[in-house]
Write a protein that holds these residues in place. Structure first.
Motif, PDB file in Angstrom:
ATOM      1  N   GLU A  19       0.802  -1.222   0.000  1.00 39.41           N
ATOM      2  CA  GLU A  19       0.000   0.000   0.000  1.00 39.41           C
ATOM      3  C   GLU A  19       0.839   1.279   0.000  1.00 39.41           C
ATOM      4  OE1 GLU A  19      -2.553   0.567   3.390  1.00 39.41           O
ATOM      5  OE2 GLU A  19      -0.960   0.101   4.802  1.00 39.41           O
ATOM      6  N   GLN A  20       2.124   1.159   0.269  1.00 39.46           N
ATOM      7  CA  GLN A  20       2.973   2.341   0.309  1.00 39.46           C
ATOM      8  C   GLN A  20       3.377   2.786  -1.096  1.00 39.46           C
ATOM      9  OE1 GLN A  20       6.344   1.732   2.863  1.00 39.46           O
ATOM     10  NE2 GLN A  20       5.079   1.116   4.589  1.00 39.46           N
ATOM     11  N   ARG A  21       3.261   4.063  -1.350  1.00 36.90           N
ATOM     12  CA  ARG A  21       3.654   4.608  -2.655  1.00 36.90           C
ATOM     13  C   ARG A  21       5.147   4.479  -2.897  1.00 36.90           C
ATOM     14  NH1 ARG A  21       0.195   9.450  -4.856  1.00 36.90           N
ATOM     15  NH2 ARG A  21      -1.762   8.350  -4.710  1.00 36.90           N
ATOM     16  N   GLU A  22       5.932   4.518  -1.835  1.00 38.56           N
ATOM     17  CA  GLU A  22       7.385   4.483  -1.958  1.00 38.56           C
ATOM     18  C   GLU A  22       7.921   3.108  -2.349  1.00 38.56           C
ATOM     19  OE1 GLU A  22       5.887   5.405   1.084  1.00 38.56           O
ATOM     20  OE2 GLU A  22       5.750   7.497   0.453  1.00 38.56           O
ATOM     21  N   THR A  23       7.121   2.079  -2.180  1.00 41.23           N
ATOM     22  CA  THR A  23       7.573   0.735  -2.523  1.00 41.23           C
ATOM     23  C   THR A  23       7.726   0.644  -4.040  1.00 41.23           C
ATOM     24  OG1 THR A  23       6.383  -0.179  -0.628  1.00 41.23           O
ATOM     25  CG2 THR A  23       7.063  -1.731  -2.337  1.00 41.23           C
ATOM     26  N   LYS A  28       6.444  -4.614  -5.646  1.00 38.60           N
ATOM     27  CA  LYS A  28       5.005  -4.886  -5.616  1.00 38.60           C
ATOM     28  C   LYS A  28       4.655  -6.044  -6.547  1.00 38.60           C
ATOM     29  CE  LYS A  28       3.550  -0.255  -4.311  1.00 38.60           C
ATOM     30  NZ  LYS A  28       2.681   0.884  -4.607  1.00 38.60           N
ATOM     31  N   HIS A  63      -7.504  -1.961  -3.181  1.00 32.25           N
ATOM     32  CA  HIS A  63      -6.446  -0.948  -3.281  1.00 32.25           C
ATOM     33  C   HIS A  63      -6.328  -0.388  -4.704  1.00 32.25           C
ATOM     34  CE1 HIS A  63      -2.858   1.175  -2.120  1.00 32.25           C
ATOM     35  NE2 HIS A  63      -2.242   0.694  -3.180  1.00 32.25           N
ATOM     36  N   PHE A  65      -4.215   0.322  -7.132  1.00 31.92           N
ATOM     37  CA  PHE A  65      -2.880   0.192  -7.700  1.00 31.92           C
ATOM     38  C   PHE A  65      -2.771   1.024  -8.979  1.00 31.92           C
ATOM     39  CE2 PHE A  65      -3.064  -3.843  -5.317  1.00 31.92           C
ATOM     40  CZ  PHE A  65      -1.850  -3.772  -4.657  1.00 31.92           C
ATOM     41  N   ASP A  66      -1.553   1.372  -9.340  1.00 32.47           N
ATOM     42  CA  ASP A  66      -1.286   2.075 -10.599  1.00 32.47           C
ATOM     43  C   ASP A  66      -1.168   1.024 -11.701  1.00 32.47           C
ATOM     44  OD1 ASP A  66      -0.448   3.555 -12.740  1.00 32.47           O
ATOM     45  OD2 ASP A  66       1.400   4.259 -11.793  1.00 32.47           O
TER      46      ASP A  66
END
Length: 102
Positions: A19-23, A28, A63, A65-66
């Motif tokens: 869920e973290q954008r920084e990952t 992912k 979630h 996701f992009d």
């Protein structure tokens, strides 16, 4: 190995990283692939009930996701397929809620 996964609440750790954008997207992708393989290969019974009853799977499904990253999208779809193949009259209850998601 699976007992260690459960004991250390690795599903929760996976979810927090996903869920973290920084990952990084590559991480992912690997995590979605790992979860898909895990869900596909664990035996029916208490293990599958534990994995599916934990709300982390529901959070992961919802979630945003992009999906502009094709590989991420492909592994997300594979995970959904793995989950769908494990659904039966006992496990579907974990995905039916009384209220809409937040």
């Amino acid at each position: 190995l699976f007992d260690f996964f459960l004991e250390k609440n690795m599903l929760g750790i996976f979810w927090r990283l996903l869920e973290q954008r920084e990952t990084p997207v590559s991480v992912k992708v690997q995590m979605l692939q790992t979860l898909s393989i895990l869900i596909s290969n664990i035996e029916a019974g208490p293990s599958i009930y534990y994995i599916l009853s934990n709300d982390h799977i529901n959070e992961l499904i919802r979630h945003p996701f992009d999906f502009s990253h094709e590989e991420l999208l492909a592994h997300y779809i594979s995970l959904l397929k793995a989950i769908a193949l494990r659904l039966d009259e006992h496990t579907v209850q974990f995905f039916i809620g009384d209220s809409p998601p937040p």
